[in-house]
Motif scaffolding. Structure first.
Motif, PDB file in Angstrom:
ATOM      1  N   LEU A   1     -56.597  13.550  23.482  1.00 59.46           N
ATOM      2  CA  LEU A   1     -55.223  12.555  23.971  1.00 59.46           C
ATOM      3  C   LEU A   1     -54.383  12.215  22.971  1.00 59.46           C
ATOM      4  CD1 LEU A   1     -54.635  10.350  26.178  1.00 59.46           C
ATOM      5  CD2 LEU A   1     -55.854   8.677  24.701  1.00 59.46           C
ATOM      6  N   ILE A   2     -52.854  12.352  23.132  1.00 63.84           N
ATOM      7  CA  ILE A   2     -51.841  12.181  22.517  1.00 63.84           C
ATOM      8  C   ILE A   2     -51.261  11.009  23.020  1.00 63.84           C
ATOM      9  CG2 ILE A   2     -49.774  12.625  21.284  1.00 63.84           C
ATOM     10  CD1 ILE A   2     -50.834  15.661  21.752  1.00 63.84           C
ATOM     11  N   SER A   3     -51.150   9.851  22.578  1.00 64.23           N
ATOM     12  CA  SER A   3     -50.868   8.471  23.239  1.00 64.23           C
ATOM     13  C   SER A   3     -50.341   7.195  22.440  1.00 64.23           C
ATOM     14  CB  SER A   3     -51.672   8.040  24.191  1.00 64.23           C
ATOM     15  OG  SER A   3     -51.210   6.773  24.621  1.00 64.23           O
ATOM     16  N   ASP A   4     -49.189   6.527  22.376  1.00 61.90           N
ATOM     17  CA  ASP A   4     -48.914   5.538  21.763  1.00 61.90           C
ATOM     18  C   ASP A   4     -48.800   5.990  20.355  1.00 61.90           C
ATOM     19  OD1 ASP A   4     -48.141   3.212  23.081  1.00 61.90           O
ATOM     20  OD2 ASP A   4     -50.145   2.439  23.019  1.00 61.90           O
ATOM     21  N   GLY A   5     -48.396   7.051  19.823  1.00 61.92           N
ATOM     22  CA  GLY A   5     -48.204   7.189  18.383  1.00 61.92           C
ATOM     23  C   GLY A   5     -49.619   7.787  17.555  1.00 61.92           C
ATOM     24  N   TRP A   6     -50.761   7.950  18.456  1.00 63.72           N
ATOM     25  CA  TRP A   6     -51.830   8.233  18.123  1.00 63.72           C
ATOM     26  C   TRP A   6     -52.425   9.658  18.683  1.00 63.72           C
ATOM     27  CZ3 TRP A   6     -54.497   5.304  14.235  1.00 63.72           C
ATOM     28  CH2 TRP A   6     -53.843   3.796  14.068  1.00 63.72           C
ATOM     29  N   PHE A   7     -53.328  10.147  17.890  1.00 60.91           N
ATOM     30  CA  PHE A   7     -53.887  11.272  18.363  1.00 60.91           C
ATOM     31  C   PHE A   7     -55.465  11.473  17.714  1.00 60.91           C
ATOM     32  CE2 PHE A   7     -52.227  13.283  14.663  1.00 60.91           C
ATOM     33  CZ  PHE A   7     -53.088  14.365  14.424  1.00 60.91           C
ATOM     34  N   ASP A   8     -56.208  12.230  18.662  1.00 55.47           N
ATOM     35  CA  ASP A   8     -57.608  12.693  17.974  1.00 55.47           C
ATOM     36  C   ASP A   8     -57.619  14.246  17.737  1.00 55.47           C
ATOM     37  OD1 ASP A   8     -59.140  14.058  20.580  1.00 55.47           O
ATOM     38  OD2 ASP A   8     -57.685  12.478  21.332  1.00 55.47           O
ATOM     39  N   GLU A   9     -58.672  14.342  16.886  1.00 55.03           N
ATOM     40  CA  GLU A   9     -58.692  16.160  16.491  1.00 55.03           C
ATOM     41  C   GLU A   9     -60.192  16.000  16.453  1.00 55.03           C
ATOM     42  OE1 GLU A   9     -56.137  17.877  13.976  1.00 55.03           O
ATOM     43  OE2 GLU A   9     -57.570  18.608  12.709  1.00 55.03           O
ATOM     44  N   GLU A  10     -60.677  17.308  17.031  1.00 53.96           N
ATOM     45  CA  GLU A  10     -61.939  17.678  17.029  1.00 53.96           C
ATOM     46  C   GLU A  10     -62.235  18.954  16.483  1.00 53.96           C
ATOM     47  OE1 GLU A  10     -64.081  17.218  20.580  1.00 53.96           O
ATOM     48  OE2 GLU A  10     -63.520  15.181  20.846  1.00 53.96           O
ATOM     49  N   VAL A  11     -62.944  19.273  15.483  1.00 54.54           N
ATOM     50  CA  VAL A  11     -63.024  20.466  14.782  1.00 54.54           C
ATOM     51  C   VAL A  11     -64.663  21.136  14.969  1.00 54.54           C
ATOM     52  CG1 VAL A  11     -62.682  21.911  12.712  1.00 54.54           C
ATOM     53  CG2 VAL A  11     -61.134  20.193  13.311  1.00 54.54           C
ATOM     54  N   GLU A  12     -64.707  22.203  15.207  1.00 59.71           N
ATOM     55  CA  GLU A  12     -66.147  22.851  15.125  1.00 59.71           C
ATOM     56  C   GLU A  12     -65.990  23.887  14.376  1.00 59.71           C
ATOM     57  OE1 GLU A  12     -68.002  25.888  18.427  1.00 59.71           O
ATOM     58  OE2 GLU A  12     -67.923  23.623  19.300  1.00 59.71           O
ATOM     59  N   VAL A  13     -67.189  23.937  13.300  1.00 64.89           N
ATOM     60  CA  VAL A  13     -67.022  24.970  12.335  1.00 64.89           C
ATOM     61  C   VAL A  13     -68.282  25.880  12.603  1.00 64.89           C
ATOM     62  CG1 VAL A  13     -67.172  25.420   9.949  1.00 64.89           C
ATOM     63  CG2 VAL A  13     -66.294  23.673  10.846  1.00 64.89           C
ATOM     64  N   ARG A  14     -68.148  27.137  12.574  1.00 63.82           N
ATOM     65  CA  ARG A  14     -69.089  28.080  12.921  1.00 63.82           C
ATOM     66  C   ARG A  14     -69.196  29.098  11.485  1.00 63.82           C
ATOM     67  NH1 ARG A  14     -72.096  28.103  18.157  1.00 63.82           N
ATOM     68  NH2 ARG A  14     -71.095  26.504  19.073  1.00 63.82           N
ATOM     69  N   ASP A  15     -70.640  29.573  11.045  1.00 64.00           N
ATOM     70  CA  ASP A  15     -70.665  30.248  10.008  1.00 64.00           C
ATOM     71  C   ASP A  15     -70.383  31.787  10.262  1.00 64.00           C
ATOM     72  OD1 ASP A  15     -72.977  30.947  11.136  1.00 64.00           O
ATOM     73  OD2 ASP A  15     -74.031  30.012   9.272  1.00 64.00           O
ATOM     74  N   SER A  16     -70.383  32.613   9.526  1.00 66.03           N
ATOM     75  CA  SER A  16     -70.494  34.135   9.856  1.00 66.03           C
ATOM     76  C   SER A  16     -71.268  34.448  10.670  1.00 66.03           C
ATOM     77  CB  SER A  16     -70.259  34.836   8.403  1.00 66.03           C
ATOM     78  OG  SER A  16     -71.603  34.765   7.751  1.00 66.03           O
TER      79      SER A  16
END
Length: 262
Positions: free
Chosen positions: A230-245
């Motif tokens: 969601l991007i709204s009212d000047g705010w946003f969320d960010e999710e990051v998933e990290v996978r190894d080799s």
């Protein structure tokens, strides 16, 4: 000791205080990267803990610290047989800049009972680097790591954003160093803000970031998969998933940030 180890070093002063020196090499046009700052705090928190690994970190970014001397103050909250809890505060010039709640434990490398498969990612030979920043930009962070991006997610560079908040890249440190929990702290905040791909530009300051260490990473490149809901009212969320080799999920994060003005 690598350059990153030195840049995140925490020197114990007493039972609750660690001296640190924030490195100017991890700046994003002036402010220091939030993942780098978390790695600094975690060095102190783990040293003060009876356990080896920072399995959960929640950080509130109250004020952007500057490069130079600072302190991390650790307040133990509770320690049990399998986990310990502490409050960690990054203090500079007598003022709290970051407040963190950190859970430590010791991971034993057990095989997962269940693991959701990773999203598809093109091979590294199909991915591309961002252009080197201009020296006057103050973007020193780029020199500390290598990122190879899934091309559509950096279409915003040519004025062709996908219209979705997303970013995907392969990651490793520029200096030879295998990933560890502190490198993962940097990695979860290493991508350009996902709102760039949705058409926004400008510095997007993190307000709160929570990340979990899920497993100790295998040597080699990491894969970073970033998205937003969601991007709204000047705010946003960010999710990051990290996978190894080996393709294993080793870290996951979610942050709340302000949409930049650029």
């Amino acid at each position: 000791m690598t350059k990153f180890d030195e840049a995140t070093q925490a020197i114990k002063v007493d039972e609750g205080t660690y001296d640190v020196c924030l490195d100017p090499g991890y700046a994003i046009g002036g402010p220091l990267n939030g993942g780098y700052l978390m790695a600094v705090i975690l060095r102190a928190a783990v040293d003060a803990s009876p356990f080896e690994h920072p399995v959960s970190t929640t950080a509130q970014f109250l004020k952007a610290p500057v490069a130079g001397p600072a302190q991390v103050r650790i307040e133990p909250l509770k320690a049990g047989r399998t986990a310990a809890f502490a409050r960690a505060t990054l203090v500079q010039d007598g003022m709290a800049h970051i407040e963190g709640l950190i859970t430590t434990a010791t991971l034993n490398g057990a095989e997962p009972v269940f693991e959701e498969p990773a999203d598809d990612m093109p091979g590294r030979d199909e991915c591309v680097k961002l252009p080197d920043p201009k020296p006057e930009s103050g973007m020193t962070l780029n020199a500390q790591m290598e990122l190879l991006f899934d091309p559509p997610t950096i279409g915003w560079l040519k004025g062709e954003p996908t219209g979705r908040p997303e970013s995907r890249a392969y990651f490793r440190m520029a200096e030879p160093q295998e990933p560890d929990p502190y490198v993962l702290a940097l990695a979860v905040d290493a991508l350009p803000p996902v709102v760039f791909s949705a058409g926004a530009r400008g510095w997007a300051p993190t307000v709160e970031l929570t990340w979990h260490l899920r497993a100790l990473p295998a040597p080699g490149w990491l894969t970073l998969l970033g998205s937003g809901r969601l991007i709204s009212d000047g705010w946003f969320d960010e999710e990051v998933e990290v996978r190894d080799s080996a393709g294993r999920l080793v870290a996951q994060s979610r942050q709340l940030a302000r949409v930049g003005r650029g």
